[in-house]
Scaffold this active site. Structure first.
Site, PDB file in Angstrom:
ATOM      1  N   CYS A   1       0.816  -1.214   0.000  1.00  9.99           N
ATOM      2  CA  CYS A   1       0.000   0.000   0.000  1.00  9.99           C
ATOM      3  C   CYS A   1       0.853   1.269   0.000  1.00  9.99           C
ATOM      4  O   CYS A   1       0.377   2.332  -0.390  1.00  9.99           O
ATOM      5  CB  CYS A   1      -0.944   0.005   1.201  1.00  9.99           C
ATOM      6  SG  CYS A   1      -0.110  -0.106   2.794  1.00  9.99           S
TER       7      CYS A   1
ATOM      8  N   GLY B   1     -14.718  -1.152  29.956  1.00 13.24           N
ATOM      9  CA  GLY B   1     -14.883  -0.079  28.981  1.00 13.24           C
ATOM     10  C   GLY B   1     -14.477  -0.583  27.609  1.00 13.24           C
ATOM     11  O   GLY B   1     -13.289  -0.703  27.319  1.00 13.24           O
TER      12      GLY B   1
END
Length: 430
Positions: free
Chosen positions: A50, A189
């Site tokens: 990429c 969380g």
């Protein structure tokens, strides 16, 4: 024979151009073989990621090799030679060998030091080998490059230096607990940060990971994506989960601490480490027992800064090792008997071409400068095409046990000065 590279990479090109210059995985076999059929190209490997598309090649002449690699890229991607010249970076000989090694070790990566590029480079090399477009030179270069990169990553463990607060917190837990076998981790969380922490923690060797979220269903859904090591508890069971944990990571957006002082004092017989990624902080540090090691976001940020300094020093050390590795490659190449033979063959062929060209000009004095240039170019092209095959064959024969006999026979066929060639090669070995 010369090693060259042609690079189209993130340092020179924005994403809107770079994304047009990527080889699809399924096209690499065809591309390697098509490139290998070009004039001057003796060996080649195509790397396409990429952030970079690069060609590494062994060529019989630098200037023609550069041209035909660029022409191949321009034709493949349907752009002009001028565009390819503008976009590409080209290196030859020692610079090319050094570049391959710098790429493999992550020195040229967008995220400096990342180890994934080595795997991508290996795959590119193995694909080219399978396609039959590598030979004795690139085989040795890539094998040495892979070994060099592995050695550097072993000696300088850059990838182990955490770059995010979550990674840093997990590393500190590992340092404090030392052995994660039989240990339990709680992650409270499960927003973006908590989800990434879970992904990293799931491969570290914890005996159990308990995840909790204010929305119980989300915790359960995340836990279901992992094996039995990961389980979800209800948010209301956070104090109980902490009581059973060796380490806790808190990553909630709560405006007030999610663990009370009373819960921490009475329910944490095993707890050794607490990582607080919340801002505001998820726990009041003043309420923590003295034997619990606590890190908040500022502590972790300081560690990350220290890691960056360490990483910079490690990458400088890796870069300092590259010249010696390049030198080792050229010491090996000079020991190949074929190098002076190829040079002698080219000089002999060009001498014949020059004599014929001079004779032609004497017989056709009316030719103007343009006509002479066209004739010279085509005569050189004929010479290059005629000797490309023999050069590729003798290059591969040069590493066999009976290479000396093959080289002597080759020299005899082409009328080369065998004794002078082999004597020069012997001088290089000393």
């Amino acid at each position: 024979m010369f090693v060259i590279y042609v690079s189209l990479n993130y340092q020179q090109l924005p994403i809107d151009i770079r994304e047009q210059l990527v080889f699809a995985k399924e096209d690499l076999d065809k591309a390697n073989q098509l490139l290998n059929s070009e004039k001057s190209i003796l060996e080649n490997v195509i790397l396409s990621t990429c952030n970079r598309t690069e060609i590494y090649a062994v060529v019989d002449q630098i200037h023609t090799g550069r041209y035909y690699v660029k022409r191949f890229l321009a034709n493949w991607f349907h752009v002009t030679i001028d565009q390819m010249t503008e976009w590409s970076v080209i290196g030859t000989k020692e610079d090319a060998v050094a570049h391959v090694m710098r790429v493999a070790t992550g020195l040229e990566s967008l995220i400096v030091g990342e180890p994934q590029i080595l795997g991508q480079l290996k795959n590119a090399f193995f694909t080219a080998q399978k396609d039959g477009t590598t030979g004795v030179i690139l085989d040795h270069l890539f094998q040495e490059t892979i070994a060099f990169s592995k050695r550097m990553h072993t000696e300088y463990r850059v990838s182990e230096l955490a770059k995010t607060s979550g990674q840093t917190g997990l590393h500190q837990i590992k340092v404090q607990l030392q052995n994660l076998t039989g240990k339990q981790l709680v992650i409270a969380g499960m927003g973006d940060v908590g989800t990434h922490v879970l992904k990293n923690a799931s491969t570290m060797g914890f005996d159990q990971i308990t995840v909790l979220n204010r929305t119980d269903a989300k915790a359960a859904q995340l836990a279901a994506d992992y094996d039995a090591t990961v389980q979800a508890d209800a948010w209301s069971d956070l104090p109980t989960a902490v009581a059973d944990a060796d380490a806790v990571i808190l990553s909630t957006a709560a405006k007030e601490p999610v663990l009370s002082a009373q819960a921490l004092q009475t329910t944490r017989p095993k707890l050794k480490v607490m990582i607080d990624l919340g801002v505001p902080r998820n726990v009041d540090a003043q309420t923590l027992p003295a034997d619990v090691t606590y890190y908040d976001i500022d502590h972790l940020t300081e560690i990350i800064a220290q890691n960056q300094q360490t990483k910079d020093a490690m990458m400088d050390a890796i870069a300092d090792n590259v010249p010696a590795a390049v030198n080792d490659f050229y010491v090996w190449q000079r020991q190949l008997h074929v190098v002076p033979v190829v040079r002698e063959l080219r000089e002999s062929a060009l001498s014949v071409e020059k004599n014929v060209y001079d004779s032609l000009l004497r017989k056709l004095p009316e030719l103007d400068a343009h006509q002479r240039k066209v004739i010279s170019k085509h005569m050189k092209s004929i010479i290059n095409q005629m000797i490309k095959g023999p050069i590729k064959e003798i290059k591969e024969l040069s590493v066999r046990d009976d290479a000396a006999l093959d080289l002597a026979f080759f020299c005899q066929i082409f009328g080369l000065a065998t004794d002078d060639v082999l004597q020069e090669d012997s001088h290089h070995e000393k």
